[in-house]
Motif scaffolding. Structure first.
Motif, PDB file in Angstrom:
ATOM      1  N   ILE A  30       0.839  -1.208   0.000  1.00 46.91           N
ATOM      2  CA  ILE A  30       0.000   0.000   0.000  1.00 46.91           C
ATOM      3  C   ILE A  30       0.868   1.251   0.000  1.00 46.91           C
ATOM      4  O   ILE A  30       0.601   2.214  -0.730  1.00 46.91           O
ATOM      5  CB  ILE A  30      -0.948  -0.027   1.215  1.00 46.91           C
ATOM      6  CG1 ILE A  30      -2.026  -1.088   1.009  1.00 46.91           C
ATOM      7  CG2 ILE A  30      -1.592   1.340   1.443  1.00 46.91           C
ATOM      8  CD1 ILE A  30      -2.873  -1.366   2.232  1.00 46.91           C
ATOM      9  N   LEU A  31       1.927   1.248   0.811  1.00 46.76           N
ATOM     10  CA  LEU A  31       2.853   2.385   0.825  1.00 46.76           C
ATOM     11  C   LEU A  31       3.444   2.625  -0.556  1.00 46.76           C
ATOM     12  O   LEU A  31       3.535   3.763  -1.026  1.00 46.76           O
ATOM     13  CB  LEU A  31       3.984   2.140   1.831  1.00 46.76           C
ATOM     14  CG  LEU A  31       3.654   2.283   3.321  1.00 46.76           C
ATOM     15  CD1 LEU A  31       4.846   1.831   4.161  1.00 46.76           C
ATOM     16  CD2 LEU A  31       3.297   3.726   3.657  1.00 46.76           C
ATOM     17  N   THR A  32       3.835   1.536  -1.212  1.00 44.09           N
ATOM     18  CA  THR A  32       4.427   1.647  -2.546  1.00 44.09           C
ATOM     19  C   THR A  32       3.425   2.166  -3.559  1.00 44.09           C
ATOM     20  O   THR A  32       3.734   3.043  -4.372  1.00 44.09           O
ATOM     21  CB  THR A  32       4.965   0.277  -3.003  1.00 44.09           C
ATOM     22  OG1 THR A  32       5.958  -0.168  -2.080  1.00 44.09           O
ATOM     23  CG2 THR A  32       5.575   0.370  -4.393  1.00 44.09           C
ATOM     24  N   GLU A  33       2.195   1.626  -3.509  1.00 45.89           N
ATOM     25  CA  GLU A  33       1.182   2.036  -4.477  1.00 45.89           C
ATOM     26  C   GLU A  33       0.782   3.500  -4.295  1.00 45.89           C
ATOM     27  O   GLU A  33       0.611   4.232  -5.277  1.00 45.89           O
ATOM     28  CB  GLU A  33      -0.059   1.150  -4.354  1.00 45.89           C
ATOM     29  CG  GLU A  33      -1.129   1.482  -5.408  1.00 45.89           C
ATOM     30  CD  GLU A  33      -2.274   0.497  -5.416  1.00 45.89           C
ATOM     31  OE1 GLU A  33      -3.330   0.831  -5.966  1.00 45.89           O
ATOM     32  OE2 GLU A  33      -2.106  -0.620  -4.875  1.00 45.89           O
ATOM     33  N   LEU A  34       0.659   3.937  -3.055  1.00 42.52           N
ATOM     34  CA  LEU A  34       0.266   5.324  -2.811  1.00 42.52           C
ATOM     35  C   LEU A  34       1.399   6.299  -3.120  1.00 42.52           C
ATOM     36  O   LEU A  34       1.151   7.438  -3.506  1.00 42.52           O
ATOM     37  CB  LEU A  34      -0.177   5.488  -1.349  1.00 42.52           C
ATOM     38  CG  LEU A  34      -1.486   4.796  -0.955  1.00 42.52           C
ATOM     39  CD1 LEU A  34      -1.746   4.975   0.534  1.00 42.52           C
ATOM     40  CD2 LEU A  34      -2.656   5.348  -1.767  1.00 42.52           C
ATOM     41  N   GLY A  35       2.637   5.860  -2.928  1.00 39.84           N
ATOM     42  CA  GLY A  35       3.784   6.711  -3.224  1.00 39.84           C
ATOM     43  C   GLY A  35       4.022   7.761  -2.154  1.00 39.84           C
ATOM     44  O   GLY A  35       3.298   7.869  -1.156  1.00 39.84           O
ATOM     45  N   ASP A  36       5.060   8.556  -2.370  1.00 41.64           N
ATOM     46  CA  ASP A  36       5.442   9.578  -1.393  1.00 41.64           C
ATOM     47  C   ASP A  36       4.652  10.868  -1.548  1.00 41.64           C
ATOM     48  O   ASP A  36       4.464  11.606  -0.581  1.00 41.64           O
ATOM     49  CB  ASP A  36       6.943   9.889  -1.523  1.00 41.64           C
ATOM     50  CG  ASP A  36       7.812   8.680  -1.170  1.00 41.64           C
ATOM     51  OD1 ASP A  36       7.385   7.890  -0.313  1.00 41.64           O
ATOM     52  OD2 ASP A  36       8.897   8.550  -1.759  1.00 41.64           O
ATOM     53  N   HIS A  37       4.218  11.164  -2.763  1.00 41.24           N
ATOM     54  CA  HIS A  37       3.542  12.440  -3.026  1.00 41.24           C
ATOM     55  C   HIS A  37       2.031  12.242  -2.933  1.00 41.24           C
ATOM     56  O   HIS A  37       1.339  12.051  -3.931  1.00 41.24           O
ATOM     57  CB  HIS A  37       3.951  12.988  -4.394  1.00 41.24           C
ATOM     58  CG  HIS A  37       5.441  13.129  -4.555  1.00 41.24           C
ATOM     59  ND1 HIS A  37       6.175  14.081  -3.881  1.00 41.24           N
ATOM     60  CD2 HIS A  37       6.335  12.412  -5.285  1.00 41.24           C
ATOM     61  CE1 HIS A  37       7.449  13.964  -4.205  1.00 41.24           C
ATOM     62  NE2 HIS A  37       7.576  12.959  -5.046  1.00 41.24           N
TER      63      HIS A  37
END
Length: 215
Positions: A30-37
């Motif tokens: 989920i962290l990867t899919e949502l990304g940092d921005h």
């Protein structure tokens, strides 16, 4: 069983979505899919994931408090590294959290130039800030990560939590700024920013620090 993709979820400002039975690999995905921005904020606690969308009221308070801390550090000539809303997580503890702001102070030297944090080898931030508007800060996550000092700002009041004996205790004094009445000053200047504006309030706070630190 119905499977939904994250792009199918919409979290309105001021609301949150809670997902249960999320394992660590799913949390990482989920962290990867949502990304940092992204605007959404995440908090993961032993299988439960909270996704929340902050209100403008929350963001304004978060920014002004972070600015006040930076002025404190500058005027007191305290070296630091700021990591903002970095995701702090540990798989072995099954916790992950994204503070509103975070600072390395005592441990700033070893964090210079760091672009990724691994809490198995890196220390937790020395100070984190949380603004509680639509949801409460998850203390258990910060306790698990052993963050030394946690500020919680809610309804115009600042609560300072200090990590002692594996739990947080309230304190009237900030260990990072022990010689200043932080618990009264921060809410005063946050409120002042609502009436005279951010820039004027920050200038007034800087002058207050300069005057007070020499008393």
């Amino acid at each position: 069983m119905v499977t939904l993709q994250l792009r199918q979820l919409t979290v309105p400002p001021g609301h949150r979505v809670i997902l249960h039975n999320i394992n660590w690999q799913e949390f990482e995905a989920i962290l990867t899919e949502l990304g940092d921005h992204r605007a959404t904020r995440l908090a993961y606690s032993q299988g439960t994931l909270e996704m929340r969308m902050p209100l403008p009221k929350h963001e304004v308070a978060k920014v002004i408090i972070g600015d006040l801390v930076k002025i404190l550090l500058e005027e007191l000539e305290i070296d630091s590294e700021s990591f903002g809303s970095t995701t702090f997580k540990r798989e072995d503890m099954n916790f992950g959290v994204e503070p509103d702001d975070s600072f390395y102070i005592q441990n700033h030297a070893q964090m210079i130039g760091k672009e990724r944090i691994d809490l198995k080898v890196d220390p937790p931030p020395d100070l984190v800030i949380e603004v509680d508007v639509t949801s409460k800060t998850q203390l258990d996550a910060y306790e698990a990560l052993q963050v030394p000092e946690l500020w919680r700002y809610e309804a115009g009041k600042l609560q300072i939590n200090v990590f002692q004996d594996d739990k947080y205790v309230e304190s009237d004094i900030s260990p990072n700024f022990p010689n200043l009445p932080i618990i009264e000053a921060i809410p005063t200047f946050v409120e002042q920013s609502r009436t005279i504006g951010r820039s004027a309030a920050l200038r007034a706070f800087r002058n207050w620090v300069r005057d007070t630190k020499n008393i």
